[in-house]
Scaffold this active site. Structure first.
Site, PDB file in Angstrom:
ATOM      1  N   LYS A  99      -0.997  -9.659   2.986  1.00  0.00           N
ATOM      2  CA  LYS A  99      -0.268  -9.190   4.180  1.00  0.00           C
ATOM      3  C   LYS A  99      -1.152  -8.202   4.919  1.00  0.00           C
ATOM      4  CE  LYS A  99       3.087  -5.854   4.009  1.00  0.00           C
ATOM      5  NZ  LYS A  99       2.493  -4.847   4.917  1.00  0.00           N
ATOM      6  N   GLU A 153       9.445  -4.847  10.327  1.00  0.00           N
ATOM      7  CA  GLU A 153       9.870  -3.570   9.734  1.00  0.00           C
ATOM      8  C   GLU A 153      10.523  -2.682  10.790  1.00  0.00           C
ATOM      9  OE1 GLU A 153       7.020  -1.478   7.320  1.00  0.00           O
ATOM     10  OE2 GLU A 153       8.350   0.249   7.103  1.00  0.00           O
ATOM     11  N   ASP A 166       0.844  -1.204   0.000  1.00  0.00           N
ATOM     12  CA  ASP A 166       0.000   0.000   0.000  1.00  0.00           C
ATOM     13  C   ASP A 166       0.882   1.257   0.000  1.00  0.00           C
ATOM     14  OD1 ASP A 166       0.891  -0.079   2.622  1.00  0.00           O
ATOM     15  OD2 ASP A 166      -1.097   0.045   3.535  1.00  0.00           O
ATOM     16  N   SER A 167       2.212   1.060   0.064  1.00  0.00           N
ATOM     17  CA  SER A 167       3.150   2.169  -0.152  1.00  0.00           C
ATOM     18  C   SER A 167       2.953   2.744  -1.555  1.00  0.00           C
ATOM     19  CB  SER A 167       4.597   1.706   0.041  1.00  0.00           C
ATOM     20  OG  SER A 167       4.855   0.525  -0.669  1.00  0.00           O
ATOM     21  N   GLU A 203      -1.163  -5.632   8.694  1.00  0.00           N
ATOM     22  CA  GLU A 203      -0.329  -5.054   9.755  1.00  0.00           C
ATOM     23  C   GLU A 203      -0.919  -5.311  11.136  1.00  0.00           C
ATOM     24  OE1 GLU A 203       0.353  -0.898   9.034  1.00  0.00           O
ATOM     25  OE2 GLU A 203       1.052  -1.232   6.987  1.00  0.00           O
ATOM     26  N   ASP A 263      -1.037  -6.404  -0.402  1.00  0.00           N
ATOM     27  CA  ASP A 263      -1.026  -5.711   0.885  1.00  0.00           C
ATOM     28  C   ASP A 263      -2.429  -5.161   1.180  1.00  0.00           C
ATOM     29  OD1 ASP A 263       0.172  -4.753   3.146  1.00  0.00           O
ATOM     30  OD2 ASP A 263       1.132  -3.039   2.170  1.00  0.00           O
TER      31      ASP A 263
HETATM   32  O1  KIV Z   1       3.357  -1.041   1.706  1.00  0.00           O
HETATM   33  C1  KIV Z   1       4.506  -1.489   1.783  1.00  0.00           C
HETATM   34  O2  KIV Z   1       5.310  -1.409   0.857  1.00  0.00           O
HETATM   35  C2  KIV Z   1       4.887  -2.117   3.036  1.00  0.00           C
HETATM   36  C3  KIV Z   1       6.347  -2.167   3.329  1.00  0.00           C
HETATM   37  C4  KIV Z   1       6.828  -0.826   3.749  1.00  0.00           C
HETATM   38  C5  KIV Z   1       6.646  -3.152   4.372  1.00  0.00           C
HETATM   39  O3  KIV Z   1       4.059  -2.511   3.792  1.00  0.00           O
END
Ligand code: KIV
Length: 285
Positions: free
Chosen positions: A117, A186, A48-49, A119, A87
């Site tokens: 994934k 992380e 989600d980055s 968090e 994500d």
């Molecule tokens: O969104 C992402 O790229 C991430 C990484 C920073 C671990 O969750």
């Protein structure tokens, strides 16, 4: 032609068992994922980055499910070997188990991802268990969890005192027991990560968490020098793609302004007889 067998969770476990480090990069589009896959990257995170790297937001929070699914599908089409992790964006899993399962399912069915994934440690164990029970592999993510940035004091390293380090070690165990197939650490101290790795029976991937992790993740825009807002301590820049792009864009601007582009080699031609006929048709022959 080299055989491109898609990696599975047992393949990742085999890599850990034989001490082979797992390589992990983010990607948010088809051409980048294609190049990563061809270069031998083992796992690709559609993070989600993307909200920050691709859309220019200041945080990851504005990433939407539909956007994440669209870019995950693009990455999955490119990844003939790499294991793709989608994500789960902010509020796509926090509200309830039902919402979490439904959205995780979209990553697999519509996005073509191999896993998702999410968090959070102990507080998200119930979600992890529910999604895994629905048959979807889940990667846990603890330490610096950007979706909870205001809760954890900003985008900064976690687990730097004994109490918070102990909590991270417990979180990792709880996520493993909840059924996570892997955990991403992380920005946590290398010595704390080492304890988690020693105690784990599943792959432990790290981003800014030292060399003991079974694999390393970095954000593709960081390693290519394409993200200028800030650079965390743990980033290693492998190329200055921004300079290459800047040169190409400014050369293009200059050549168009000077009338050097397009040249004859970039221009279509009409056959002479058709040209003469056209002139007759227009009464200009
Ligand atoms: O969104 C992402 O790229 C991430 C990484 C920073 C671990 O969750």
């Amino acid at each position: 032609m080299e055989e491109r067998k898609k990696l599975t969770i047992p393949d990742l476990l085999d890599m850990v068992a034989r001490g082979e480090k797992i390589t992990f990069l983010t990607a948010y589009d088809y051409p980048t994922a294609l190049l990563e896959d061809r270069a031998g990257v083992d796992m690709i995170l559609v993070g989600d980055s993307a909200a920050m790297c691709m859309l220019g937001h200041r945080t990851t929070l504005p990433a939407k499910m539909d956007f994440m699914i669209e870019i995950t599908a693009a990455v999955s089409r490119a990844a003939t070997r790499a294991f793709v992790v989608g994500d789960m964006p902010y509020m796509s899993y926090q509200p309830s188990n039902e919402i979490a399962i439904k959205n995780a399912g979209r990553f697999i069915a519509e996005g073509g991802a191999d896993a998702v994934k999410l968090e959070g440690g102990a507080r998200m164990a119930e979600r992890v268990e529910a999604i895994v029970k629905a048959g979807i592999p889940v990667m846990g993510h603890i330490g610096l969890t950007p979706q909870a940035a205001s809760l954890i004091g900003g985008l900064k390293a976690q687990g730097r005192n004994a109490q918070t380090a102990k909590q991270l070690i417990e979180d990792a165990k709880i996520l493993e027991e909840a059924g996570a197939f892997a955990i991403l650490l992380e920005a946590i101290p290398a010595r704390v990560a080492e304890i988690i790795v020693k105690r784990a029976k599943i792959p432990i991937l790290g981003i800014g968490s030292g060399p003991a992790c079974h694999g390393q993740l970095l954000i593709v825009h960081d390693i290519l020098g394409l993200f200028e807002a800030f650079t965390p301590k743990f980033v290693k820049r492998y190329a200055d793609v921004a300079s290459v792009m800047h040169k190409a864009f400014s050369d293009y601007v200059r050549e168009v302004k000077e009338g050097k582009f397009p040249g004859p080699e970039h221009t279509y031609k009409i056959p002479q007889e058709e040209w003469e006929l056209l002139q007759k048709l227009l009464g200009e022959g």
